[in-house]
Design a protein around this motif. Structure first.
Motif, PDB file in Angstrom:
ATOM      1  N   SER A  19     -22.869 -40.334 -25.546  1.00 28.14           N
ATOM      2  CA  SER A  19     -21.753 -39.628 -24.558  1.00 28.14           C
ATOM      3  C   SER A  19     -20.900 -38.944 -25.108  1.00 28.14           C
ATOM      4  CB  SER A  19     -21.330 -40.861 -23.844  1.00 28.14           C
ATOM      5  OG  SER A  19     -22.182 -41.487 -22.946  1.00 28.14           O
ATOM      6  N   GLY A  20     -21.238 -38.107 -26.059  1.00 28.55           N
ATOM      7  CA  GLY A  20     -20.262 -37.191 -26.880  1.00 28.55           C
ATOM      8  C   GLY A  20     -19.579 -36.125 -26.056  1.00 28.55           C
ATOM      9  N   SER A  21     -18.171 -35.912 -26.689  1.00 24.59           N
ATOM     10  CA  SER A  21     -17.599 -34.723 -25.865  1.00 24.59           C
ATOM     11  C   SER A  21     -17.238 -33.862 -27.030  1.00 24.59           C
ATOM     12  CB  SER A  21     -16.273 -35.490 -25.120  1.00 24.59           C
ATOM     13  OG  SER A  21     -16.594 -36.151 -24.189  1.00 24.59           O
ATOM     14  N   LEU A  22     -16.858 -32.857 -26.752  1.00 24.40           N
ATOM     15  CA  LEU A  22     -16.772 -31.691 -27.709  1.00 24.40           C
ATOM     16  C   LEU A  22     -15.978 -30.618 -26.764  1.00 24.40           C
ATOM     17  CD1 LEU A  22     -17.215 -30.431 -30.466  1.00 24.40           C
ATOM     18  CD2 LEU A  22     -19.052 -29.453 -29.814  1.00 24.40           C
ATOM     19  N   SER A  23     -14.707 -30.062 -27.496  1.00 27.59           N
ATOM     20  CA  SER A  23     -14.011 -29.083 -26.827  1.00 27.59           C
ATOM     21  C   SER A  23     -13.535 -28.261 -28.054  1.00 27.59           C
ATOM     22  CB  SER A  23     -13.018 -29.638 -25.711  1.00 27.59           C
ATOM     23  OG  SER A  23     -12.050 -30.282 -26.241  1.00 27.59           O
ATOM     24  N   GLY A  24     -13.178 -26.969 -27.877  1.00 27.00           N
ATOM     25  CA  GLY A  24     -12.769 -26.150 -28.822  1.00 27.00           C
ATOM     26  C   GLY A  24     -12.406 -24.887 -28.132  1.00 27.00           C
ATOM     27  N   SER A  25     -11.791 -24.135 -29.248  1.00 28.04           N
ATOM     28  CA  SER A  25     -11.549 -22.603 -28.791  1.00 28.04           C
ATOM     29  C   SER A  25     -11.759 -21.803 -29.974  1.00 28.04           C
ATOM     30  CB  SER A  25      -9.826 -22.621 -28.508  1.00 28.04           C
ATOM     31  OG  SER A  25      -9.326 -21.342 -28.116  1.00 28.04           O
ATOM     32  N   GLU A  26     -12.422 -20.664 -29.704  1.00 23.68           N
ATOM     33  CA  GLU A  26     -12.921 -19.526 -30.522  1.00 23.68           C
ATOM     34  C   GLU A  26     -12.444 -18.348 -30.237  1.00 23.68           C
ATOM     35  OE1 GLU A  26     -14.870 -19.878 -33.463  1.00 23.68           O
ATOM     36  OE2 GLU A  26     -15.149 -22.256 -33.111  1.00 23.68           O
ATOM     37  N   SER A  27     -11.977 -17.694 -31.202  1.00 22.09           N
ATOM     38  CA  SER A  27     -11.620 -16.128 -30.707  1.00 22.09           C
ATOM     39  C   SER A  27     -12.670 -15.334 -30.162  1.00 22.09           C
ATOM     40  CB  SER A  27     -10.930 -15.327 -31.969  1.00 22.09           C
ATOM     41  OG  SER A  27     -11.905 -14.934 -33.081  1.00 22.09           O
ATOM     42  N   LEU A  28     -12.346 -14.319 -29.278  1.00 25.93           N
ATOM     43  CA  LEU A  28     -13.309 -13.333 -28.680  1.00 25.93           C
ATOM     44  C   LEU A  28     -14.017 -12.717 -29.772  1.00 25.93           C
ATOM     45  CD1 LEU A  28     -14.423 -12.283 -25.870  1.00 25.93           C
ATOM     46  CD2 LEU A  28     -12.381 -10.654 -26.090  1.00 25.93           C
ATOM     47  N   ALA A  29     -13.479 -12.352 -30.891  1.00 25.99           N
ATOM     48  CA  ALA A  29     -14.078 -11.615 -32.057  1.00 25.99           C
ATOM     49  C   ALA A  29     -15.335 -12.597 -32.504  1.00 25.99           C
ATOM     50  CB  ALA A  29     -13.175 -11.349 -33.075  1.00 25.99           C
ATOM     51  N   SER A  30     -15.546 -13.755 -32.298  1.00 24.34           N
ATOM     52  CA  SER A  30     -16.487 -14.533 -32.684  1.00 24.34           C
ATOM     53  C   SER A  30     -17.729 -14.453 -31.794  1.00 24.34           C
ATOM     54  CB  SER A  30     -15.955 -16.218 -32.689  1.00 24.34           C
ATOM     55  OG  SER A  30     -14.768 -16.454 -33.493  1.00 24.34           O
ATOM     56  N   PHE A  31     -17.663 -13.835 -30.781  1.00 27.10           N
ATOM     57  CA  PHE A  31     -18.729 -13.366 -29.742  1.00 27.10           C
ATOM     58  C   PHE A  31     -19.013 -12.347 -29.650  1.00 27.10           C
ATOM     59  CE2 PHE A  31     -16.501 -17.309 -28.604  1.00 27.10           C
ATOM     60  CZ  PHE A  31     -17.259 -18.289 -28.311  1.00 27.10           C
ATOM     61  N   GLU A  32     -20.271 -11.793 -30.521  1.00 30.50           N
ATOM     62  CA  GLU A  32     -20.310 -10.266 -30.485  1.00 30.50           C
ATOM     63  C   GLU A  32     -20.762  -9.477 -29.176  1.00 30.50           C
ATOM     64  OE1 GLU A  32     -24.329  -7.880 -32.663  1.00 30.50           O
ATOM     65  OE2 GLU A  32     -23.453  -9.658 -33.585  1.00 30.50           O
ATOM     66  N   ARG A  33     -21.572 -10.295 -28.364  1.00 34.77           N
ATOM     67  CA  ARG A  33     -21.826  -9.577 -27.209  1.00 34.77           C
ATOM     68  C   ARG A  33     -20.887  -9.409 -26.216  1.00 34.77           C
ATOM     69  NH1 ARG A  33     -26.462 -12.848 -25.173  1.00 34.77           N
ATOM     70  NH2 ARG A  33     -25.305 -14.560 -26.320  1.00 34.77           N
ATOM     71  N   LEU A  34     -19.853 -10.472 -26.181  1.00 36.90           N
ATOM     72  CA  LEU A  34     -18.703 -10.514 -25.389  1.00 36.90           C
ATOM     73  C   LEU A  34     -17.793  -9.390 -25.970  1.00 36.90           C
ATOM     74  CD1 LEU A  34     -17.775 -14.205 -24.397  1.00 36.90           C
ATOM     75  CD2 LEU A  34     -18.468 -12.302 -22.859  1.00 36.90           C
ATOM     76  N   SER A  35     -17.635  -9.435 -27.224  1.00 32.51           N
ATOM     77  CA  SER A  35     -16.735  -8.468 -27.892  1.00 32.51           C
ATOM     78  C   SER A  35     -16.994  -7.103 -27.373  1.00 32.51           C
ATOM     79  CB  SER A  35     -16.723  -8.549 -29.264  1.00 32.51           C
ATOM     80  OG  SER A  35     -15.955  -9.725 -29.702  1.00 32.51           O
ATOM     81  N   GLU A  36     -18.404  -6.839 -27.315  1.00 31.82           N
ATOM     82  CA  GLU A  36     -18.887  -5.414 -26.923  1.00 31.82           C
ATOM     83  C   GLU A  36     -18.684  -5.116 -25.473  1.00 31.82           C
ATOM     84  OE1 GLU A  36     -23.217  -5.234 -27.573  1.00 31.82           O
ATOM     85  OE2 GLU A  36     -23.028  -5.487 -29.733  1.00 31.82           O
ATOM     86  N   GLU A  37     -18.678  -6.202 -24.555  1.00 33.42           N
ATOM     87  CA  GLU A  37     -18.292  -5.860 -23.095  1.00 33.42           C
ATOM     88  C   GLU A  37     -16.827  -5.727 -23.036  1.00 33.42           C
ATOM     89  OE1 GLU A  37     -19.997  -5.824 -20.301  1.00 33.42           O
ATOM     90  OE2 GLU A  37     -21.707  -6.329 -21.649  1.00 33.42           O
ATOM     91  N   ALA A  38     -15.839  -6.205 -24.274  1.00 28.34           N
ATOM     92  CA  ALA A  38     -14.410  -5.722 -24.148  1.00 28.34           C
ATOM     93  C   ALA A  38     -14.285  -4.685 -24.714  1.00 28.34           C
ATOM     94  CB  ALA A  38     -13.750  -6.944 -24.731  1.00 28.34           C
ATOM     95  N   GLN A  39     -15.206  -3.967 -25.331  1.00 28.93           N
ATOM     96  CA  GLN A  39     -15.082  -2.724 -26.148  1.00 28.93           C
ATOM     97  C   GLN A  39     -14.307  -2.815 -27.160  1.00 28.93           C
ATOM     98  OE1 GLN A  39     -14.326   0.099 -23.217  1.00 28.93           O
ATOM     99  NE2 GLN A  39     -16.513   0.076 -22.302  1.00 28.93           N
ATOM    100  N   GLY A  40     -14.207  -4.075 -27.877  1.00 30.54           N
ATOM    101  CA  GLY A  40     -13.343  -4.212 -29.056  1.00 30.54           C
ATOM    102  C   GLY A  40     -11.840  -4.642 -28.693  1.00 30.54           C
ATOM    103  N   ALA A  41     -11.361  -4.687 -27.561  1.00 25.76           N
ATOM    104  CA  ALA A  41     -10.231  -5.116 -27.125  1.00 25.76           C
ATOM    105  C   ALA A  41      -9.937  -6.515 -27.182  1.00 25.76           C
ATOM    106  CB  ALA A  41      -9.696  -4.479 -25.797  1.00 25.76           C
ATOM    107  N   GLY A  42      -8.731  -7.239 -27.335  1.00 24.35           N
ATOM    108  CA  GLY A  42      -8.590  -8.596 -27.061  1.00 24.35           C
ATOM    109  C   GLY A  42      -9.232  -9.580 -27.952  1.00 24.35           C
ATOM    110  N   ALA A  43      -9.576  -8.983 -29.288  1.00 25.60           N
ATOM    111  CA  ALA A  43     -10.339  -9.736 -30.263  1.00 25.60           C
ATOM    112  C   ALA A  43      -9.840 -11.375 -30.476  1.00 25.60           C
ATOM    113  CB  ALA A  43     -10.333  -8.979 -31.506  1.00 25.60           C
ATOM    114  N   GLN A  44      -8.472 -11.474 -30.421  1.00 24.43           N
ATOM    115  CA  GLN A  44      -7.680 -12.545 -30.443  1.00 24.43           C
ATOM    116  C   GLN A  44      -7.735 -13.409 -29.283  1.00 24.43           C
ATOM    117  OE1 GLN A  44      -7.312 -13.731 -33.716  1.00 24.43           O
ATOM    118  NE2 GLN A  44      -8.065 -11.658 -34.403  1.00 24.43           N
ATOM    119  N   ASN A  45      -8.205 -13.058 -28.063  1.00 24.92           N
ATOM    120  CA  ASN A  45      -8.183 -13.755 -27.073  1.00 24.92           C
ATOM    121  C   ASN A  45      -9.009 -14.962 -27.042  1.00 24.92           C
ATOM    122  OD1 ASN A  45      -6.850 -11.773 -25.825  1.00 24.92           O
ATOM    123  ND2 ASN A  45      -8.079 -11.683 -24.083  1.00 24.92           N
TER     124      ASN A  45
END
Length: 180
Positions: A19-45
């Motif tokens: 019954s594990g739980s896991l939560s966290g936060s990663e920068s947008l730059a860690s997600f290649e395809r999402l970063s492409e959608e953002a056209q490189g903007a907001g890398a630290q979001n």
């Protein structure tokens, strides 16, 4: 007993049975395809995520492995109304059921309403987060209310419109008829 789980290498079965739980936060730059959608903007979001594993009885001796997953991000996009930048809030919350093989997943995914995935000892949870956020993107990103006036026409500064009124072609024909 507290477990430290790695979102990039998660043993789904052990996670669910504990019954594990896991939560966290990663920068947008860690997600290649999402970063492409953002056209490189907001890398630290921040891309925030939360996962909870569980087992549910399935009417037999075996229990079904389930994962509840949610995530959210403010994704920089271009407003399709005013063409200005807009941070689009993108989020999802879903449940996934895990099965033993690709064949079982293909059959059961067609027959059931829930999402069915293949059980893995080395599951990349962050890839699933990225997939689901991409599917949750709005078709047309836009501001709720655009910050400036929306231009409803386009004018090329190099194009000089002729301000004088063009003669009516029928009036010209009338003049031709009156000539001797």
């Amino acid at each position: 007993m507290k477990h430290d789980y790695n979102a990039r290498h998660l043993n789904i079965e052990a996670f669910a049975k504990a019954s594990g739980s896991l939560s966290g936060s990663e920068s947008l730059a860690s997600f290649e395809r999402l970063s492409e959608e953002a056209q490189g903007a907001g890398a630290q979001n921040p891309v925030g995520y939360s996962a909870h594993g569980m087992t549910r009885p399935n009417g037999t001796a075996n229990e079904q492995i389930w994962l509840t997953l949610s995530a959210k991000v403010a994704l920089p996009q271009t407003c399709q109304r005013c063409l200005g930048p807009v941070d689009v809030p993108v989020s999802f919350e879903r449940e996934f059921r895990f099965v033993a093989s690709e064949e079982v997943a293909a059959v059961e995914d067609e027959e059931s309403e829930e999402d069915v995935l293949v059980l893995s000892r080395d599951f990349n949870l962050l890839e699933l987060v990225e997939d689901e956020l991409l599917m949750a993107l709005p078709v047309v990103p836009k501001h709720a209310v655009c910050p400036g006036a929306v231009k409803l026409q386009v004018a090329d500064p190099d194009f000089a419109e002729d301000e004088q009124e063009k003669p009516n072609p029928f009036a010209v024909l009338e003049q031709l008829k009156k000539r001797p």
